[in-house]
Scaffold this motif. Structure first.
Motif, short mmCIF file in Angstrom:
data_model
loop_
_atom_site.label_atom_id
_atom_site.label_comp_id
_atom_site.label_asym_id
_atom_site.label_seq_id
_atom_site.Cartn_x
_atom_site.Cartn_y
_atom_site.Cartn_z
N UNK A 27 0.72 -0.93 -0.23
CA UNK A 27 0.12 0.07 -0.01
C UNK A 27 0.95 1.06 -0.08
N UNK A 28 0.34 2.35 -0.17
CA UNK A 28 1.21 3.65 -0.28
C UNK A 28 1.89 3.80 1.05
N UNK A 29 3.09 4.23 1.09
CA UNK A 29 3.63 4.56 2.49
C UNK A 29 2.99 5.93 2.74
N UNK A 30 3.45 6.58 4.19
CA UNK A 30 2.77 7.83 4.63
C UNK A 30 3.14 9.14 3.59
N UNK A 31 4.27 9.06 3.30
CA UNK A 31 4.39 10.19 2.30
C UNK A 31 3.56 10.01 0.86
N UNK A 32 3.55 9.00 0.34
CA UNK A 32 2.85 8.73 -0.80
C UNK A 32 1.38 8.98 -0.50
N UNK A 33 0.88 8.67 0.56
CA UNK A 33 -0.41 8.55 0.91
C UNK A 33 -0.92 10.18 1.06
N UNK A 34 0.08 10.69 1.79
CA UNK A 34 -0.23 12.32 1.91
C UNK A 34 -0.10 13.11 0.77
N UNK A 130 -5.32 5.75 -7.89
CA UNK A 130 -5.24 4.83 -9.16
C UNK A 130 -4.12 5.72 -10.05
N UNK A 131 -4.14 7.15 -10.11
CA UNK A 131 -3.18 7.76 -10.93
C UNK A 131 -1.65 7.45 -10.28
N UNK A 132 -1.54 7.23 -9.01
CA UNK A 132 -0.18 6.98 -8.21
C UNK A 132 0.06 5.33 -8.60
N UNK A 133 -0.59 4.67 -9.20
CA UNK A 133 -0.09 3.20 -9.48
C UNK A 133 -1.16 2.10 -8.74
N UNK A 134 -1.82 2.43 -7.72
CA UNK A 134 -2.40 1.87 -6.91
C UNK A 134 -3.77 1.52 -7.36
N UNK A 135 -4.34 0.42 -6.72
CA UNK A 135 -5.81 0.15 -6.95
C UNK A 135 -6.64 0.76 -5.88
N UNK A 136 -7.84 1.18 -6.18
CA UNK A 136 -8.81 1.77 -4.98
C UNK A 136 -10.31 1.52 -5.46
N UNK A 169 -4.80 0.07 -2.35
CA UNK A 169 -3.62 -1.11 -2.30
C UNK A 169 -3.19 -1.28 -3.52
N UNK A 170 -2.69 -2.73 -3.62
CA UNK A 170 -2.31 -3.06 -5.12
C UNK A 170 -3.30 -4.27 -5.65
N UNK A 171 -3.78 -4.07 -6.58
CA UNK A 171 -4.98 -4.65 -6.94
C UNK A 171 -4.70 -5.83 -8.10
#
Length: 192
Positions: A27-34, A130-136, A169-171
C-alpha cells in the motif's frame, strides 16, 4: 484554443475501481498517501470551508472494525450474510481512508453543497490513488450509516457522516469493465 491533456483524459475514460477485497499490500507509505490525500483535496469547495476530513485506517484499525461489525450488525438487525461480507473485507484489508463529511456552519454555503464536496473528495481520492499506480475502491456499507458505530469506531461528531471509505492497495490485474451509462439516454441536449 484548448490544449487537452490526452493522457489525463484517457485515464478518466478508462479508469475502473477494484473490488475492495482484491486490494492487498503493498500500500502507499505515509509520504505517498500524503500526496494522494493532497490531490484528493483539490476538490470544488464553495466558500473554501473544507467540509471534509480523513481518517487513515491501517491494519490494527481495520481489524478492530472487523471485530466490532458482528455485534453492531446484530444490534440493528442486519442479516448474517450482510455482516459476514464486510467482516471478511476489513479483516483482510491493508489500508483504507474514511472520508468524513464534516459540514461547517455557513450562511453562504448550504450543507448539501458541503456534502457534495465531500463526495467529490471521495472520487478524487480514488482517482489520485489509481493515478499513483495503486488500486482503489470507494465503498460504504450498512455500518457506515450507523450513528453508534461511526461514533465509536471513527470518533465522528454528531454532525458528521461517512461520505465514503476508500480502500487502497495493489490490485493485480485490471478488473473487467462494467456496463457504462448510455449518455444519450440520460442527457437533454435541448439547451444547445
Amino acid at each position: 484554443m484548448p490544449h487537452p491533456d490526452q493522457a489525463a483524459f484517457d485515464f478518466l475514460l478508462t479508469r475502473r475501481s477494484y473490488p475492495a477485497q482484491a486490494l492487498k499490500a503493498p500500500v502507499p507509505d505515509r509520504a505517498q498517501l500524503h500526496t494522494i490525500l493532497t490531490a484528493a483535496s483539490r476538490s470544488p469547495d464553495h466558500g473554501k470551508l473544507e467540509p471534509w476530513r480523513f481518517i487513515v485506517l491501517t491494519r490494527d484499525a481495520l481489524q478492530s472494525i472487523a471485530d466490532n461489525l458482528p455485534a453492531a450488525g446484530t444490534r440493528i438487525g442486519i442479516p448474517q450474510d450482510k455482516i459476514d461480507k464486510p467482516v471478511m473485507t476489513y479483516a483482510d484489508a491493508a489500508l483504507a481512508v474514511v472520508v468524513v463529511s464534516s459540514p461547517k456552519e455557513s450562511d453562504k454555503v448550504p450543507k448539501i453543497e458541503q456534502t457534495y464536496a465531500a463526495g467529490g473528495v471521495c472520487l478524487g481520492l480514488v482517482n489520485a490513488a489509481q493515478a499513483s499506480g495503486f488500486g482503489a475502491a470507494w465503498v460504504s456499507g450498512w455500518f457506515s450509516h450507523d450513528r453508534d458505530f461511526i461514533r465509536d469506531q471513527f470518533g465522528l461528531a454528531a454532525h458528521e457522516t461517512v461520505a465514503g471509505i476508500v480502500h487502497i492497495g495493489t490490485g493485480g490485474a485490471t478488473p473487467p469493465d462494467r456496463p457504462r451509462p448510455d449518455i444519450d439516454a440520460i442527457t437533454d441536449w435541448s439547451g444547445l
